[in-house]
Motif scaffolding. Sequence first.
Motif, PDB file in Angstrom:
ATOM      1  N   PHE A   1     -52.549 -57.076   3.389  1.00 38.96           N
ATOM      2  CA  PHE A   1     -52.249 -55.700   3.011  1.00 38.96           C
ATOM      3  C   PHE A   1     -53.186 -54.707   3.686  1.00 38.96           C
ATOM      4  O   PHE A   1     -53.674 -53.764   3.066  1.00 38.96           O
ATOM      5  CB  PHE A   1     -52.302 -55.561   1.483  1.00 38.96           C
ATOM      6  CG  PHE A   1     -51.262 -56.404   0.815  1.00 38.96           C
ATOM      7  CD1 PHE A   1     -49.967 -55.950   0.652  1.00 38.96           C
ATOM      8  CD2 PHE A   1     -51.571 -57.697   0.412  1.00 38.96           C
ATOM      9  CE1 PHE A   1     -49.002 -56.749   0.066  1.00 38.96           C
ATOM     10  CE2 PHE A   1     -50.611 -58.509  -0.172  1.00 38.96           C
ATOM     11  CZ  PHE A   1     -49.322 -58.028  -0.343  1.00 38.96           C
ATOM     12  N   LEU A   2     -53.427 -54.940   4.963  1.00 30.99           N
ATOM     13  CA  LEU A   2     -54.227 -54.026   5.775  1.00 30.99           C
ATOM     14  C   LEU A   2     -53.261 -53.153   6.558  1.00 30.99           C
ATOM     15  O   LEU A   2     -52.426 -53.661   7.308  1.00 30.99           O
ATOM     16  CB  LEU A   2     -55.154 -54.801   6.708  1.00 30.99           C
ATOM     17  CG  LEU A   2     -56.117 -55.782   6.041  1.00 30.99           C
ATOM     18  CD1 LEU A   2     -56.954 -56.494   7.090  1.00 30.99           C
ATOM     19  CD2 LEU A   2     -56.995 -55.097   5.012  1.00 30.99           C
ATOM     20  N   ASP A   3     -53.353 -51.852   6.372  1.00 39.24           N
ATOM     21  CA  ASP A   3     -52.388 -50.923   6.957  1.00 39.24           C
ATOM     22  C   ASP A   3     -53.012 -50.024   8.014  1.00 39.24           C
ATOM     23  O   ASP A   3     -54.215 -49.781   8.006  1.00 39.24           O
ATOM     24  CB  ASP A   3     -51.798 -50.015   5.863  1.00 39.24           C
ATOM     25  CG  ASP A   3     -50.815 -50.740   4.969  1.00 39.24           C
ATOM     26  OD1 ASP A   3     -50.271 -51.774   5.378  1.00 39.24           O
ATOM     27  OD2 ASP A   3     -50.591 -50.243   3.846  1.00 39.24           O
ATOM     28  N   GLY A   4     -52.153 -49.505   8.855  1.00 37.83           N
ATOM     29  CA  GLY A   4     -52.539 -48.492   9.816  1.00 37.83           C
ATOM     30  C   GLY A   4     -53.380 -49.029  10.954  1.00 37.83           C
ATOM     31  O   GLY A   4     -53.726 -50.197  11.018  1.00 37.83           O
ATOM     32  N   SER A   5     -53.707 -48.132  11.856  1.00 41.03           N
ATOM     33  CA  SER A   5     -54.499 -48.531  13.023  1.00 41.03           C
ATOM     34  C   SER A   5     -55.915 -48.926  12.641  1.00 41.03           C
ATOM     35  O   SER A   5     -56.552 -49.715  13.338  1.00 41.03           O
ATOM     36  CB  SER A   5     -54.523 -47.400  14.056  1.00 41.03           C
ATOM     37  OG  SER A   5     -55.110 -46.242  13.494  1.00 41.03           O
ATOM     38  N   ASP A   6     -56.408 -48.397  11.526  1.00 43.35           N
ATOM     39  CA  ASP A   6     -57.748 -48.751  11.059  1.00 43.35           C
ATOM     40  C   ASP A   6     -57.766 -50.045  10.262  1.00 43.35           C
ATOM     41  O   ASP A   6     -58.838 -50.540   9.907  1.00 43.35           O
ATOM     42  CB  ASP A   6     -58.331 -47.626  10.191  1.00 43.35           C
ATOM     43  CG  ASP A   6     -58.594 -46.366  10.973  1.00 43.35           C
ATOM     44  OD1 ASP A   6     -58.740 -46.460  12.206  1.00 43.35           O
ATOM     45  OD2 ASP A   6     -58.639 -45.294  10.348  1.00 43.35           O
ATOM     46  N   ARG A   7     -56.561 -50.565   9.945  1.00 43.19           N
ATOM     47  CA  ARG A   7     -56.425 -51.818   9.183  1.00 43.19           C
ATOM     48  C   ARG A   7     -57.181 -51.745   7.859  1.00 43.19           C
ATOM     49  O   ARG A   7     -57.963 -52.624   7.509  1.00 43.19           O
ATOM     50  CB  ARG A   7     -56.877 -53.020  10.005  1.00 43.19           C
ATOM     51  CG  ARG A   7     -56.233 -53.168  11.362  1.00 43.19           C
ATOM     52  CD  ARG A   7     -54.843 -53.668  11.325  1.00 43.19           C
ATOM     53  NE  ARG A   7     -54.846 -55.074  10.894  1.00 43.19           N
ATOM     54  CZ  ARG A   7     -53.778 -55.713  10.455  1.00 43.19           C
ATOM     55  NH1 ARG A   7     -52.633 -55.098  10.403  1.00 43.19           N
ATOM     56  NH2 ARG A   7     -53.846 -56.965  10.088  1.00 43.19           N
TER      57      ARG A   7
END
Length: 130
Positions: A92-98
Motif C-alpha cells: 500500500f505504498l502510493d505515488g512517486s514517493d511510495r
Amino acid sequence: MRLRIRLTRDGEEFIARLRPYHADVLHRALTCLRAGAHGETDLAVQVGAGPETVDALAARLAGDQPRSFDLRLSAAEVHLLHSALTAVPLMFLDGSDRLFSEERFHQETGSFREHFDSLARSLVEEVSKA
C-alpha cells in the motif's frame, strides 16, 4: 482490544491462542498477500512459502470464530504469519514517493497497520519466551 497472540511451545511446535480478531487479521494478511503476489517466486521471497502452504494456513484461519481458540503451528508457519503481517503494508505504498496509504490499507484489510505491527511483534516476543 488485546493485540497480543499468546504462544506456548509443545515440542517442536507452538500453540497459538487466537481471539476471533487475531484470526481475522491473520487470514486477511494471508489472503491479501496472495491476491497481490505476482508469482510463486515473489511469494516465496516475501513469506518463505509457496501458494499451497499460504492457502492451507489461510484456510485454517478462515470463517467466523465465535470465541478464542487454539491453533497448532510449526515454526515455519509462525514465520509465515509474521512475514505476511510485515509484508502486506508494503503493498500500500502510493505515488512517486511510495508513501504508505493508511486509507487504502484499512479499506482492503479492514484493520489498521498498527494492529498488524502489534501482532507481528507479539509473535516474535512470544517465540522468544516459549
